[in-house]
Write a protein that holds these residues in place. Structure first.
Motif, PDB file in Angstrom:
ATOM      1  N   ALA A 131      20.243 -15.265 -26.526  1.00 17.98           N
ATOM      2  CA  ALA A 131      21.443 -15.165 -27.589  1.00 17.98           C
ATOM      3  C   ALA A 131      22.195 -14.098 -26.734  1.00 17.98           C
ATOM      4  N   CYS A 160      17.071  -7.942 -23.597  1.00 19.13           N
ATOM      5  CA  CYS A 160      18.557  -7.874 -24.190  1.00 19.13           C
ATOM      6  C   CYS A 160      19.486  -6.725 -23.879  1.00 19.13           C
ATOM      7  N   THR A 190      18.643  -8.659 -29.722  1.00 21.06           N
ATOM      8  CA  THR A 190      18.438 -10.000 -30.747  1.00 21.06           C
ATOM      9  C   THR A 190      16.766  -9.890 -31.079  1.00 21.06           C
ATOM     10  N   GLY A 195      20.979 -10.196 -34.611  1.00 21.42           N
ATOM     11  CA  GLY A 195      21.207  -9.293 -33.376  1.00 21.42           C
ATOM     12  C   GLY A 195      22.342  -8.510 -33.536  1.00 21.42           C
ATOM     13  N   GLU A 253      25.291 -12.067 -27.740  1.00 22.65           N
ATOM     14  CA  GLU A 253      24.973 -10.801 -28.528  1.00 22.65           C
ATOM     15  C   GLU A 253      24.263  -9.814 -28.004  1.00 22.65           C
TER      16      GLU A 253
END
Length: 135
Positions: free
Chosen positions: A63, A17, A69, A83, A66
């Motif tokens: 995701a 992420c 997460t 998130g 965002e």
């Protein structure tokens, strides 16, 4: 390819992420998900209260709109994707505190008044367990 993990209450963190809405990596070239995974793992290992909740990581939970997460899951319980966390120990503690209450719940619902402040506003989706829907 899938990797076999323990089938119990778990926080699955996206280790790829982005760091924030503005930056994929921090000033050292590290993804926020990697940093959050490390904070969760470190905290889980240091506090026996969290022994019943595994911390697992994998690349990309998809995701991507965002950042930082996690997917909270357990057999027979509603799952949650959360998130927009900062990759810090404070966020890790809020996530694990919620995961602990979640693991002790009947079907995955934790009363709002028991939510740690650090998870409020971070829920993205909930998913029913295989073979069920929520009434």
């Amino acid at each position: 390819m899938l990797k076999k993990v323990e089938n119990g209450p778990a926080v699955v963190v996206c280790n790829t992420c982005q760091n924030s809405p503005e930056a994929r990596e921090d000033e050292h070239g590290r993804h926020g998900g990697e940093r959050l995974a490390e904070a969760l793992t470190r905290l889980q290992a240091s506090d026996p209260r969290y022994d019943g909740v595994a911390v697992q990581d994998m690349p990309c939970l998809f995701a991507c709109s965002e950042f930082c997460t996690v997917h909270l899951r357990a057999p027979g319980k509603v799952g949650y994707v959360m998130g927009r966390f900062e990759p810090t120990e404070n966020a890790a503690r809020a996530i694990l505190d919620y995961a602990l209450a979640y693991s002790q719940s009947d079907w995955g619902a934790v009363p709002y008044e028991e939510w740690p402040e650090g998870v409020k506003g971070h829920f993205i989706t909930r998913t029913p367990p295989e073979g069920f829907v929520v009434e």
